[in-house]
Design a protein around this motif. Structure first.
Motif, short mmCIF file in Angstrom:
data_model
loop_
_atom_site.label_atom_id
_atom_site.label_comp_id
_atom_site.label_asym_id
_atom_site.label_seq_id
_atom_site.Cartn_x
_atom_site.Cartn_y
_atom_site.Cartn_z
N UNK A 52 2.87 6.10 -3.64
CA UNK A 52 2.06 5.63 -4.76
C UNK A 52 1.00 6.67 -5.16
N UNK A 53 0.60 6.62 -6.42
CA UNK A 53 -0.49 7.48 -6.87
C UNK A 53 -1.80 7.11 -6.19
N UNK A 54 -1.92 5.87 -5.77
CA UNK A 54 -3.08 5.40 -5.01
C UNK A 54 -2.57 4.60 -3.81
N UNK A 55 -3.11 4.89 -2.65
CA UNK A 55 -2.71 4.12 -1.48
C UNK A 55 -1.73 4.86 -0.59
N UNK A 56 -1.31 4.18 0.47
CA UNK A 56 -0.45 4.78 1.49
C UNK A 56 1.02 4.69 1.10
N UNK A 57 1.83 5.64 1.59
CA UNK A 57 3.27 5.59 1.34
C UNK A 57 3.92 4.35 1.97
N UNK A 99 5.20 -4.70 -0.77
CA UNK A 99 4.12 -3.82 -0.32
C UNK A 99 3.65 -2.92 -1.46
N UNK A 100 4.57 -2.46 -2.29
CA UNK A 100 4.21 -1.60 -3.40
C UNK A 100 3.45 -2.35 -4.48
N UNK A 102 1.49 -4.77 -3.98
CA UNK A 102 0.12 -4.90 -3.46
C UNK A 102 -0.67 -3.61 -3.64
N UNK A 103 0.04 -2.47 -3.72
CA UNK A 103 -0.62 -1.17 -3.93
C UNK A 103 -0.75 -0.82 -5.39
N UNK A 104 -0.41 -1.76 -6.28
CA UNK A 104 -0.57 -1.53 -7.71
C UNK A 104 0.66 -1.02 -8.41
N UNK A 105 1.79 -0.96 -7.69
CA UNK A 105 3.04 -0.52 -8.32
C UNK A 105 3.83 -1.77 -8.69
N UNK A 106 3.40 -2.43 -9.75
CA UNK A 106 3.99 -3.71 -10.12
C UNK A 106 5.16 -3.57 -11.06
N UNK A 107 5.62 -4.73 -11.55
CA UNK A 107 6.76 -4.74 -12.46
C UNK A 107 6.42 -3.97 -13.72
#
Length: 376
Positions: A52-57, A99-100, A102-107
């Motif tokens: 992700x551009x922000x957060x953990x892999x 998990x993604x 939750x890290x802001x990688x939504x639909x």
């Protein structure tokens, strides 16, 4: 290595933000290795890294590979999902998607993928679990990997040294009457004996006589004959970084006057291409510098490929050194310079070196003799 990986992740996340990508997804292979230092086989069991551009892999790995991931000394936190052969990967990909999100990688988020490497299998699993907007990430990855750091250049120099040692050990074994396949087997064995990684960059090209007019010839049962041109294109690897070299020899005696002439032109084109490779010069201009030598010699129509390709963790990567690529070179970029002339039914010549961009021009990592030499 921890500091290097940490820096790479930071640079990746900055590049993703600049490219308006919410995350990058990579499959097992060179980009996964570049970002994590971990090697996974590309197999029927999909392995994915989401960055992700922000957060953990977030990773999806087969259960049999879990300890490889959890035992790694990574400089960043991560989350992961596993699956067994009997379960299949669908649920693990669904868990990774949670998990993604939750890290802001939504639909609908823009997800960068490796268009040249990702298979339909991984792409379908991603699309069905994450519902992202798929975008090409080649430019982002090229921007990260094209300029090599000192450690990477060290591995590439080691690979070149191994490749050169292998060829030096092979040349005394060349005999009139041996087949191309026999010579390819000897060169492969010598490359492994010289210390190459077990997984070679590619199977060696051994092309003699008329076969040397085929740029991508496969070794055959043809037997070497006096007066043949003999092209050897081979590679080696060290810590995953590759060497890719080519030399052309004469078998037992010098070839015809025309073949000697084209050898000289290719030798000059190789030198011109290396000299032209300096910071700020377009890739196309390097191609043109080498191509001009061959065209001025009257054989331009027989130089049928680009002058070179990027080299590093992959045998072919960015930058592509062709006549329409206006990408400016930068200090530390690495690629091949490999002009060639190929005369159908007569023979061909290619001389290939691995080059890094220096402040005053290209620096060849390889120093094998480039003069026409008689072997056997």
């Amino acid at each position: 290595m921890r500091e290097i990986l940490s820096d790479r992740l930071k640079r990746l996340q900055a590049a993703l933000t600049e490219s308006r990508l919410r995350a990058l997804s990579v499959v097992a292979g060179p980009n996964f290795y570049y970002l994590t230092g971990l090697s996974f086989h590309l197999s029927e069991r999909p392995t994915i890294g989401y960055f992700p551009a922000d957060g953990d892999p977030v990773f999806v790995v087969p259960a049999l590979e879990e300890t490889k991931l959890t035992g790694a000394d990574l400089p960043f936190g991560f989350q992961y999902a596993t699956y067994t052969d009997s379960e299949g990967p669908d649920a693990a990909f669904a868990r990774a998607a949670e998990l993604l999100v939750a890290a802001g990688v939504g639909e609908g988020a823009r997800l960068g993928v490796e268009m040249r490497r990702m298979r339909v299998m991984e792409l379908r699993l991603i699309e069905e679990s994450l519902h992202s907007q798929i975008a090409a990430a080649e430019e982002v990855l090229a921007g990260l990997r094209a300029v090599k750091d000192p450690a990477e250049l060290g591995h590439m120099r080691a690979a070149v040294a191994i490749a050169q040692a292998a060829l030096t050990a092979t040349l005394p074994h060349i005999r009139v009457g041996m087949t191309e396949r026999e010579l390819a087997a000897e060169l492969t064995a010598q490359t492994l004996r010289a210390g190459s990684d077990p997984e070679l960059p590619f199977a060696p090209i051994v092309a003699s006589g008329p076969n040397s007019s085929l740029p991508h010839a496969f070794p055959t049962e043809r037997r070497l004959a006096p007066g043949d041109l003999l092209t050897l294109d081979w590679g080696a690897a060290s810590h995953g970084y590759m060497a890719d070299l080519t030399r052309t020899y004469a078998v037992a005696e010098l070839p015809t006057v025309e073949l000697q002439r084209i050898y000289g032109l290719v030798q000059g084109a190789n030198a011109a291409g290396v000299a032209a490779a300096r910071p700020g010069v377009a890739c196309a201009d390097v191609d043109a510098a080498a191509r001009r030598v061959i065209a001025d010699g009257g054989y331009g129509e027989y130089f049928v490929h680009r002058v070179g390709h990027g080299l590093g963790l992959e045998g072919h990567e960015d930058p592509s050194m062709h006549g329409r690529n206006d990408t400016p070179l930068a200090l530390g970029m690495t690629f091949t310079i490999e002009p060639g002339i190929y005369l159908p039914e007569k023979g061909g010549v290619r001389i290939e070196d691995d080059v890094v961009v220096g402040a005053d021009g290209g620096i060849s990592l390889s120093d094998l003799d480039r003069d026409l030499r008689v072997v056997a």
